[in-house]
Design a protein around this motif. Structure first.
Motif, PDB file in Angstrom:
ATOM      1  N   ALA A   1       0.808  -1.154  -0.019  1.00 45.52           N
ATOM      2  CA  ALA A   1       0.100  -0.001  -0.079  1.00 45.52           C
ATOM      3  C   ALA A   1       0.850   1.166  -0.072  1.00 45.52           C
ATOM      4  N   MET A   2       1.759   1.294   0.876  1.00 48.01           N
ATOM      5  CA  MET A   2       2.548   2.236   1.007  1.00 48.01           C
ATOM      6  C   MET A   2       3.763   2.635  -0.176  1.00 48.01           C
ATOM      7  N   MET A   3       3.654   1.865  -1.099  1.00 43.04           N
ATOM      8  CA  MET A   3       4.746   1.984  -2.010  1.00 43.04           C
ATOM      9  C   MET A   3       4.049   2.188  -3.318  1.00 43.04           C
ATOM     10  N   THR A   4       2.578   1.804  -3.639  1.00 42.02           N
ATOM     11  CA  THR A   4       1.710   1.907  -4.851  1.00 42.02           C
ATOM     12  C   THR A   4       0.622   2.919  -4.605  1.00 42.02           C
ATOM     13  N   GLY A   5       0.341   2.927  -3.381  1.00 42.93           N
ATOM     14  CA  GLY A   5      -0.948   3.782  -3.137  1.00 42.93           C
ATOM     15  C   GLY A   5      -2.351   2.792  -3.141  1.00 42.93           C
ATOM     16  N   ILE A   6      -2.066   1.692  -3.467  1.00 41.79           N
ATOM     17  CA  ILE A   6      -3.248   0.779  -3.313  1.00 41.79           C
ATOM     18  C   ILE A   6      -2.852  -0.594  -2.907  1.00 41.79           C
ATOM     19  N   GLU A   7      -3.518  -0.895  -2.013  1.00 36.97           N
ATOM     20  CA  GLU A   7      -3.309  -2.526  -1.290  1.00 36.97           C
ATOM     21  C   GLU A   7      -3.539  -3.606  -2.412  1.00 36.97           C
ATOM     22  N   GLY A   8      -2.296  -4.321  -2.425  1.00 40.98           N
ATOM     23  CA  GLY A   8      -2.348  -5.370  -3.559  1.00 40.98           C
ATOM     24  C   GLY A   8      -1.607  -4.707  -4.875  1.00 40.98           C
ATOM     25  N   GLY A   9      -1.400  -3.213  -4.850  1.00 43.15           N
ATOM     26  CA  GLY A   9      -0.951  -2.918  -6.143  1.00 43.15           C
ATOM     27  C   GLY A   9       0.420  -3.328  -6.385  1.00 43.15           C
ATOM     28  N   ASP A  10       0.670  -3.114  -7.719  1.00 42.76           N
ATOM     29  CA  ASP A  10       1.954  -3.773  -8.159  1.00 42.76           C
ATOM     30  C   ASP A  10       2.775  -2.727  -9.087  1.00 42.76           C
ATOM     31  N   THR A  11       2.398  -1.531  -8.933  1.00 37.40           N
ATOM     32  CA  THR A  11       3.277  -0.535  -9.665  1.00 37.40           C
ATOM     33  C   THR A  11       3.808   0.506  -8.788  1.00 37.40           C
ATOM     34  N   PRO A  12       4.833   0.576  -8.453  1.00 37.21           N
ATOM     35  CA  PRO A  12       5.610   1.470  -7.250  1.00 37.21           C
ATOM     36  C   PRO A  12       5.441   3.104  -7.821  1.00 37.21           C
TER      37      PRO A  12
END
Lengths: 442, 345
Positions: free
Chosen positions: A124-135
């Motif tokens: 979350a804190m690297m992509t803005g989205i929980e489970g997101g994969d795009t930093p």
């Protein structure tokens, strides 16, 4: 079996088109489409930094022992460390970060970040989205491009495939949905004899003059084919050219060469991995790199901020290893950027995947807590000496202005120069997040 | 050796001289007396990640006081156990150290270096909460340590003193407080003094050093020692007359620095050439106060955290071969052996 010299020389260019070199080149040749949008949106954002330094404190640092101490909390919450006054009345930080306390005029603290995932694998804190994969780094580099002959996105620290135990989100994230063209150049360590730049150093047997002749020859050979290829093929050709520029650029090599810095300055950052990573980040930003991502040491539980324990894995690691290095490295980075006039154009962010529990455990230390934690943000027009958001008396939950990872992402993008409100390309990466305007509007 | 050197000078032809020199050097190196020449003068216990990146263990190192040194043993390395902060008795036989099994609370364990076997420390590990930061009297009869929310103490960190022979916790009236934390206990070799760090709000700074006199049961605030900054990592010489510690106070060389206070002269002792612009911390001083081992982060080190030993007599850092690695080496405890042994750390 040793490769033939002929293969090596030609291989240099071949590889450049498909390797990380080519990929940086790809990022460099992406038109800075957002610049027009940015211009249109000028006035909405506080500043348009051309660079971001994102510091990932893997393991999840304690907000209590850094930026949100609770000296008046009950005994089961209050840790053993004291608090230091900053120049802003009423704003205290932990005694473990005395240099950062003195530099509070250069950064802001967000004390009410919150999400719901208490696992180190949270992105979350690297992509803005929980489970997101795009930093963030991939998005910023894609949308803002890199107009100078430098890799646009650099990751400093351990990574997937180099023996690291994969317990931190940062190890697995390359560029997600944006494709490998926007993956970072990964630099394992700024220490241990200097950054290894073999991937984009010319071999000793290939002097620059010969390299350029070979480059011309390759261009001729590929010319006919390139004419027949699609636009994508021509773009690849451009990427190869760009890669060749980087390969032969002393500017790139120089930017990675920390020995060019005076020893007194190197010491000021700290003679350790993190301090020298900060110094390298400053050099890269200065040379034109768009986004530098620093990962704290390697393994969350053993040399990073996952401090559950009583002694070495916990409180003592905080005061003996973690905080002294963090304090010295980051404070020196902020001061150095400020002295060079770069802080206004460089957004600096320091955050982990979550915070730590208010209640002390059997070891007198803290476990995972994502429901309220802190981040440091500086530069890029952020007002130094600002505290945004507030946690409750226990430090357990935000009492006002809870900010989600999406808000955090929107803030980074906005301050990096991507107008979140008007640039539709950013919406998938921030969803309903809104920039934390209090950082620059107060 | 002198005879050989004289013969060497009489040889006139270069190749003969060279051959003789090489043969002599090989013979001297192979002679049993050469390997027996090493006479340890200092013994260090320390922690290192050299063998396991995630689980640091305790190692014992000996040094001749000049320029030679070697690792002599390690203490029963165990998987998924993190060892830390070893201390030695004055005779170098006993080593006590903290450890933490992964996912469990901090504990303290003893080790008999003479017989290479564990020593039961009895009541120190009572209770379900963590204990750490051990410190031994010279004769290894008393063990000072810190406990978190331990029965008989406050709900926070307190200092405890255990009589290992009697298995009895000794009273320390006036030392611990209910509201604040008392940590990092260090006992003098003669067991009279306890130095520790405290965050009580009546000190000069945030974390201050305190000294407790067991004879008078009085706690001394050390106003002449503490600063407005953080003062921590105390250790005492054998008779408690010297207090060595780390502080990030203004006016230092940079970051945390090592300081030494002389209670008899009531003044700081200059440590010329010890501190660097980087962090120095975790000092340990020999009973006689001559040597100080400490951890430092320096560009001329081997790894990030390296151990250095400073000789106050010559005001220089000793060459410590085979001690540091490119991984972290830290938490040193140094004692003198083969010389005056009256008190320990």
């Amino acid at each position: 079996m040793p490769a033939s010299p002929e293969l090596n020389r030609r291989g240099v260019l071949k590889v450049a088109g498909a390797s990380a070199l080519g990929l940086w080149a790809a990022t460099a040749t992406v038109p800075a489409a957002s610049e027009e949008n940015s211009a249109a949106a000028r006035g909405q954002a506080a500043a348009r930094p051309r660079s971001v330094i994102f510091i990932w404190l893997n393991g999840g640092p304690s907000q209590f022992e850094t930026f949100d101490p609770k000296p008046n909390a009950s005994e089961d919450i209050r840790g053993p460390f004291g608090c230091i006054r900053t120049h802003v009345p009423g704003v205290l930080v932990s005694e473990l970060i005395p240099q950062l306390a003195r530099h509070f005029d250069k950064y802001a603290i967000v004390r009410s970040l919150a999400h719901r995932n208490a696992n180190h694998s949270s992105t979350a804190m690297m992509t803005g989205i929980e489970g997101g994969d795009t930093p963030f780094g991939a998005v910023v580099t894609k949308l803002l491009g890199s107009s100078e002959a430098m890799p646009g996105y650099v990751h400093i620290g351990s990574s997937k495939g180099d023996g690291t135990q994969f317990v931190s989100a940062v190890d697995n994230l390359d560029a997600g949905s944006l494709g490998n063209a926007f993956a970072p150049l990964r630099v394992r360590s700024p220490l241990a004899g200097g950054v290894q730049l073999g991937d984009f150093s010319l071999r000793d047997s290939v002097p620059p003059g010969r390299f350029h002749k070979r480059q011309e020859l390759l261009a001729q050979l590929q010319h006919q084919q390139a004419l027949r290829e699609s636009a994508a093929g021509r773009q690849m050709d451009q990427q190869q050219s760009r890669a060749a520029e980087i390969l032969s650029s002393s500017r790139v090599r120089d930017a990675f060469d920390l020995s060019r810095e005076p020893e007194v300055l190197r010491y000021r950052y700290g003679a350790n991995h993190f301090g020298q990573s900060c110094l390298l980040a400053r050099r890269l930003v200065e040379a034109g790199t768009r986004y530098v991502q620093i990962k704290w040491y390697h393994v969350a539980a053993f040399d990073a901020w996952d401090t559950h324990g009583a002694d070495l894995p916990g409180m003592r690691r905080l005061e003996q290893q973690l905080c002294p290095r963090f304090d010295m490295g980051l404070a020196s980075l902020l001061q150095d950027l400020h002295d060079r006039g770069l802080l206004e154009t460089t957004l600096v962010v320091a955050v982990g995947e979550f915070g730590r529990t208010p209640t002390l455990n059997k070891n007198g230390d803290r476990d995972h807590w994502p429901f309220c934690f802190s981040a440091l943000m500086a530069g890029g027009g952020i007002h130094g000496g600002t505290v945004v958001g507030e946690s409750d008396r226990k430090g357990a939950y935000p009492v006002s202005d809870a900010y989600s990872p999406a808000d955090f992402a929107a803030t980074i993008y906005q301050l990096a120069g991507i107008p979140v409100a008007t640039d539709l390309r950013i919406r998938p990466f921030v969803q309903d997040g809104l920039p934390i305007k209090a950082l620059w509007e107060s | 050796v002198l005879l050989l050197a004289a013969f060497h000078r009489r040889l006139t032809r270069g190749c003969l001289r060279l051959t003789f020199f090489v043969l002599t050097a090989v013979a001297l190196h192979c002679h049993p007396a050469a390997s027996e020449e090493f006479t340890p003068a200092l013994k260090l216990a320390f922690v290192s990640n050299r063998e396991h990146y995630w689980y640091p263990h305790v190692y014992i190192y000996e040094h001749d006081g000049r320029s030679r040194g070697r690792i002599v043993t390690s203490l029963q390395p165990q998987d998924k156990r993190l060892d830390h902060q070893p201390v030695l008795s004055a005779d170098g036989r006993w080593c006590v150290y903290g450890f933490e099994m992964e996912g469990e609370v901090g504990r303290i364990q003893g080790w008999d270096l003479a017989e290479s076997k564990p020593r039961d420390l009895g009541r120190v590990n009572e209770g379900s909460n963590a204990v750490f930061s051990p410190s031994l009297s010279a004769d290894a009869g008393l063990l000072a340590f810190c406990g978190w929310s331990r029965a008989g103490g406050s709900a926070r960190w307190d200092v405890f003193l255990l009589d290992l022979q009697q298995q009895k916790l000794l009273d320390l009236p006036g030392l611990n407080t209910l509201e604040f934390d008392e940590r990092r206990a260090a006992i003098s070799g003669d067991a009279r003094w306890l130095a520790y760090s405290s965050n009580a709000d009546d000190g000069a700074g945030l974390t201050d050093l305190r000294l407790y006199d067991r004879r008078t049961a009085q706690q001394l605030p050390l106003l002449e020692v503490n600063s407005a900054a953080t003062d921590n990592y105390p250790c005492l010489s054998g008779d408690g007359s010297l207090l060595c510690f780390a502080s990030d106070r203004a006016g230092g060389a940079g970051g945390l620095d090592i300081y030494l206070y002389d209670f008899q002269r009531k003044q700081m002792v200059e440590l010329l050439g010890l501190n660097s612009p980087g962090h120095e911390q975790s000092p340990s001083i020999t009973a006689d106060g001559r040597y100080i081992a400490f951890v430092s982060e320096r560009f001329d080190g081997v790894g990030e955290h390296d151990i250095f030993v400073y000789d106050r007599q010559s005001a220089r850092l000793l060459d410590m071969p085979n001690l540091n690695t490119d991984r972290d080496d830290y938490d040193p405890c140094v004692i003198r052996i083969g010389g005056r042994v009256t008190a320990g750390n």
